[in-house]
Design a protein around this motif. Structure first.
Motif: not given
Length: 260
Positions: A40-44, A60-63
């Motif tokens: 998810a942080s890729f889109y900060f 945020q995907y699992p894993g």
């Protein structure tokens, strides 16, 4: 029974959704979906740039990261079903999607489910760095050994070089990357799989995984408006065109919200 607003508030820190810059007044909710192995942080930066006009939900995907103890998902239908359920509490405002690489396909599949099963038509899909769903290539990265998966990551230059050089961190993220590659490489769609949501495609002119023709084939998958924007660069062309891409997305969302 919880009110709708209470339920939404509780999901701010859900397993799937990250709201780095919550915007209660944003007219559109933009759901951002990472690439295979991404987080998810890729889109900060996008969340920061588009707030407060848009409420950005980064998936945020699992894993990975704070979900690293959860098993990865190895099937795109399972991914799409799970994420669709997670997004239902957020449809009080118009939704749009931005997905890069695997995230573009996931955005398409979630949109199909929202339209077909829930009567929700998102404003737009921004499909970045990915050939059309029906443009199939035989790829087997998920079957390679760890060194082979790392070689793919290096070729696409989408992973922080510090991670590639840190053996401990690398071993932690490889299972998630392999799960994602298993899901996307075994995914199949036909030209008949369509949505009514408009699609805007972003592609790199030197992307080894997507030709211009494969990118243009996204037009077969919508009965709505279609447009394509080509940028200089490879698979992760976004890194060198952040300002232009943020402007394109912002203006597109503003226009879509105005006509909604």
């Amino acid at each position: 029974m919880e009110s709708f607003s209470q339920l939404t508030e509780n999901l701010v820190s859900s397993r799937w959704i990250r709201r780095y810059h919550p915007s209660e007044g944003g007219r559109v909710r933009l759901v951002c979906l990472p690439h295979a192995g991404g987080s998810a942080s890729f889109y900060f930066p996008m969340s920061q740039a588009l707030a407060p006009a848009s409420d950005v939900l980064s998936v945020q995907y699992p894993g990975r990261q704070d979900r690293r103890d959860e098993p990865g998902i190895t099937d795109m239908a399972t991914y799409a079903d799970a994420l669709t359920r997670e997004l239902l509490p957020w449809i009080d405002r118009p939704l749009a999607f931005f997905g890069h690489s695997m995230g573009a396909v996931l955005a398409f599949e979630v949109t199909r489910r929202l339209e077909r099963e829930h009567g929700v038509t998102p404003l737009r899909i921004f499909a970045s760095g990915r050939r059309a769903p029906s443009s199939h290539r035989h790829e087997t990265v998920h079957l390679r050994d760890d060194d082979g998966v790392v070689a793919e990551m290096r070729e696409l230059s989408g992973t922080d070089s510090r991670i590639l050089g840190d053996e401990e961190i690398l071993r932690m993220v490889l299972p998630a990357i392999r799960s994602d590659y298993t899901a996307i490489e075994n995914y199949r769609a036909t030209p008949g799989d369509r949505v009514s949501t408009p699609i805007t495609v972003l592609t790199g002119d030197a992307d080894p995984r997507t030709t211009r023709e494969e990118a243009e084939a996204w037009a077969q998958h919508t009965t709505g408006e279609f447009e394509i924007h080509c940028f200089a660069g490879g698979h992760f062309f976004l890194a060198n065109h952040q300002e232009a891409i943020m402007k394109l997305v912002s203006e597109g969302l503003t226009s879509d919200a105005r006509t909604h």
